[in-house]
Design a protein around this motif. Structure first.
Motif, PDB file in Angstrom:
ATOM      1  N   GLY A  83      16.252 -81.199 -18.033  1.00 48.51           N
ATOM      2  CA  GLY A  83      17.600 -81.727 -17.879  1.00 48.51           C
ATOM      3  C   GLY A  83      17.783 -83.040 -18.620  1.00 48.51           C
ATOM      4  N   ASP A  84      16.771 -83.917 -18.541  1.00 48.78           N
ATOM      5  CA  ASP A  84      16.861 -85.189 -19.257  1.00 48.78           C
ATOM      6  C   ASP A  84      16.870 -84.978 -20.769  1.00 48.78           C
ATOM      7  N   LEU A  85      16.006 -84.108 -21.269  1.00 43.53           N
ATOM      8  CA  LEU A  85      15.947 -83.885 -22.720  1.00 43.53           C
ATOM      9  C   LEU A  85      17.260 -83.345 -23.268  1.00 43.53           C
ATOM     10  N   VAL A  86      17.867 -82.412 -22.548  1.00 42.67           N
ATOM     11  CA  VAL A  86      19.078 -81.763 -23.054  1.00 42.67           C
ATOM     12  C   VAL A  86      20.311 -82.637 -22.844  1.00 42.67           C
ATOM     13  N   VAL A  87      20.449 -83.223 -21.669  1.00 44.53           N
ATOM     14  CA  VAL A  87      21.682 -83.930 -21.323  1.00 44.53           C
ATOM     15  C   VAL A  87      21.652 -85.402 -21.740  1.00 44.53           C
ATOM     16  N   LEU A  88      20.477 -86.025 -21.681  1.00 41.61           N
ATOM     17  CA  LEU A  88      20.376 -87.455 -21.978  1.00 41.61           C
ATOM     18  C   LEU A  88      19.599 -87.746 -23.261  1.00 41.61           C
ATOM     19  N   GLY A  89      19.044 -86.714 -23.876  1.00 38.37           N
ATOM     20  CA  GLY A  89      18.201 -86.920 -25.039  1.00 38.37           C
ATOM     21  C   GLY A  89      18.653 -86.177 -26.277  1.00 38.37           C
ATOM     22  N   PHE A  90      17.706 -85.508 -26.907  1.00 38.73           N
ATOM     23  CA  PHE A  90      17.993 -84.905 -28.208  1.00 38.73           C
ATOM     24  C   PHE A  90      19.013 -83.779 -28.129  1.00 38.73           C
ATOM     25  N   GLY A  91      19.131 -83.098 -26.986  1.00 36.51           N
ATOM     26  CA  GLY A  91      20.103 -82.007 -26.883  1.00 36.51           C
ATOM     27  C   GLY A  91      21.522 -82.511 -27.072  1.00 36.51           C
ATOM     28  N   ARG A  92      21.857 -83.603 -26.420  1.00 35.93           N
ATOM     29  CA  ARG A  92      23.189 -84.193 -26.548  1.00 35.93           C
ATOM     30  C   ARG A  92      23.432 -84.674 -27.977  1.00 35.93           C
ATOM     31  N   SER A  93      22.449 -85.371 -28.542  1.00 33.64           N
ATOM     32  CA  SER A  93      22.604 -85.872 -29.918  1.00 33.64           C
ATOM     33  C   SER A  93      22.756 -84.731 -30.913  1.00 33.64           C
ATOM     34  N   ASP A  94      21.940 -83.707 -30.758  1.00 40.18           N
ATOM     35  CA  ASP A  94      22.041 -82.553 -31.654  1.00 40.18           C
ATOM     36  C   ASP A  94      23.390 -81.866 -31.515  1.00 40.18           C
ATOM     37  N   LEU A 119      22.038 -88.191 -41.749  1.00 35.63           N
ATOM     38  CA  LEU A 119      21.898 -88.930 -40.492  1.00 35.63           C
ATOM     39  C   LEU A 119      21.015 -88.169 -39.515  1.00 35.63           C
ATOM     40  N   ALA A 120      21.218 -86.873 -39.404  1.00 32.07           N
ATOM     41  CA  ALA A 120      20.454 -86.061 -38.462  1.00 32.07           C
ATOM     42  C   ALA A 120      18.962 -86.103 -38.776  1.00 32.07           C
ATOM     43  N   VAL A 121      18.613 -86.005 -40.041  1.00 30.09           N
ATOM     44  CA  VAL A 121      17.202 -86.059 -40.437  1.00 30.09           C
ATOM     45  C   VAL A 121      16.623 -87.439 -40.144  1.00 30.09           C
ATOM     46  N   ALA A 122      17.386 -88.484 -40.441  1.00 29.01           N
ATOM     47  CA  ALA A 122      16.904 -89.850 -40.236  1.00 29.01           C
ATOM     48  C   ALA A 122      16.698 -90.182 -38.765  1.00 29.01           C
ATOM     49  N   LEU A 123      17.425 -89.526 -37.872  1.00 26.01           N
ATOM     50  CA  LEU A 123      17.347 -89.838 -36.452  1.00 26.01           C
ATOM     51  C   LEU A 123      16.115 -89.239 -35.770  1.00 26.01           C
ATOM     52  N   ALA A 124      15.386 -88.369 -36.433  1.00 24.29           N
ATOM     53  CA  ALA A 124      14.186 -87.792 -35.821  1.00 24.29           C
ATOM     54  C   ALA A 124      13.210 -88.922 -35.482  1.00 24.29           C
ATOM     55  N   PRO A 125      12.772 -89.034 -34.215  1.00 24.76           N
ATOM     56  CA  PRO A 125      11.975 -90.196 -33.810  1.00 24.76           C
ATOM     57  C   PRO A 125      10.514 -90.167 -34.224  1.00 24.76           C
ATOM     58  N   SER A 239      20.010 -91.852 -27.072  1.00 24.54           N
ATOM     59  CA  SER A 239      19.032 -91.158 -26.242  1.00 24.54           C
ATOM     60  C   SER A 239      18.483 -92.112 -25.193  1.00 24.54           C
ATOM     61  N   ALA A 240      18.187 -91.562 -24.035  1.00 24.19           N
ATOM     62  CA  ALA A 240      17.565 -92.340 -22.965  1.00 24.19           C
ATOM     63  C   ALA A 240      16.224 -91.735 -22.570  1.00 24.19           C
ATOM     64  N   THR A 241      15.633 -90.940 -23.445  1.00 27.95           N
ATOM     65  CA  THR A 241      14.374 -90.252 -23.135  1.00 27.95           C
ATOM     66  C   THR A 241      13.235 -90.868 -23.953  1.00 27.95           C
ATOM     67  N   PHE A 242      13.027 -92.155 -23.763  1.00 28.67           N
ATOM     68  CA  PHE A 242      12.049 -92.875 -24.574  1.00 28.67           C
ATOM     69  C   PHE A 242      10.618 -92.391 -24.327  1.00 28.67           C
ATOM     70  N   ARG A 243      10.302 -92.035 -23.089  1.00 24.72           N
ATOM     71  CA  ARG A 243       8.945 -91.572 -22.805  1.00 24.72           C
ATOM     72  C   ARG A 243       8.639 -90.277 -23.557  1.00 24.72           C
ATOM     73  N   ALA A 244       9.609 -89.396 -23.625  1.00 20.01           N
ATOM     74  CA  ALA A 244       9.397 -88.160 -24.378  1.00 20.01           C
ATOM     75  C   ALA A 244       9.242 -88.451 -25.863  1.00 20.01           C
TER      76      ALA A 244
END
Length: 261
Positions: A83-94, A119-125, A239-244
């Motif tokens: 839920g965090d990955l999709v709603v608060l992380g990369f899922g939302r950004s994507d 931009l999308a490529v550059a945002l990959a962490p 994104s708010a999923t820094f640990r991931a």
């Protein structure tokens, strides 16, 4: 017996004597040569299916590290992580990136499409996550062009000659094929959740039935997120999923790995 030449009846073509086999071949040839048409919303089922050749099975988007670290151990912890990955992380950004690519593609704006892809490529962490999105993006675009080619897609595809982020490729295909953005977003986000659940099943913290329950629980959140995204701008990406994200760096040196991310 009537004489075909005297009665005016057409003589059968050579080889057409067996149940009209030759006659059946002509429509097939005409159909094969027909100009390509827009795929329609039904194509989303194929494009976002686990069997579509994008190599999604090779990636876990840091989930493998989360299992190794003990963050994901059962159904409840997987649902929270997912839920965090999709709603608060990369899922939302994507999803936001996909929406902008979809609009650029529908408008035939190659410049805007190239910019949002950059931009999308550059945002990959991390290097692994950049490989994940770009390998899947290129594979997706190549597969759609090979099986569902239309002039609008072929006109814009060359603007993405280098790395292609996965959500950009999906937005480009859906936009040029006239598939509505809301349906595209819902399908894309749910497929993202399903791919991660599939990885979790293979990593063995949960079984298939539990994984199905997690997907079902994610559906309302996916629907709400898909409804929110169309009004968001590129400035809303975050994104708010820094640990991931940090886990993706640790995964690069993880001792045993089944997945490439």
């Amino acid at each position: 017996m009537a004489d075909p030449e005297r009665s005016g009846a057409a003589a059968p073509a050579p080889g057409a004597g067996r149940a009209g086999q030759a006659a059946d071949a002509a429509p097939s040839a005409v159909s094969a040569a027909a100009p390509p048409e827009a795929a329609g919303a039904l194509a989303l089922f194929a494009w976002l299916s686990p069997s579509f050749p994008v190599g999604a099975y090779a990636y876990s988007h840091t989930l493998e590290w989360a299992v190794e670290a003990g963050d994901v151990t059962d159904e409840a912890s997987l649902a929270a992580f997912l839920g965090d990955l999709v709603v608060l992380g990369f899922g939302r950004s994507d999803g936001i990136l996909l929406a902008h690519a979809h609009r650029a593609a529908a408008a035939g704006d190659g410049v805007a499409l190239a910019e949002v892809n950059e931009l999308a490529v550059a945002l990959a962490p991390s290097a692994e996550l950049r490989l994940e999105t770009c390998q899947q993006g290129r594979s997706f675009l190549d597969a759609v062009r090979a099986a569902w080619p239309i002039p609008a897609l072929e006109a814009l595809a060359p603007t993405l000659s280098g790395e292609v982020a996965y959500p950009i490729a999906v937005g480009l295909a859906a936009g040029t094929h006239g598939i509505a953005l809301p349906a595209t977003l819902e399908a894309f986000l749910l497929a993202t959740a399903q791919n991660l659940v599939s990885a979790a099943v293979r990593l063995a913290p949960i079984g298939q039935t539990a994984g199905t329950r997690v997907v079902a629980r994610m559906a309302p959140r996916v629907r709400a997120l898909a409804a929110e995204i169309p009004v968001l701008t590129l400035n809303d990406i975050g994104s708010a999923t820094f640990r991931a994200d940090l886990g993706s760096f640790r995964h690069e040196t993880q001792y045993t790995r089944l997945f490439r991310s």
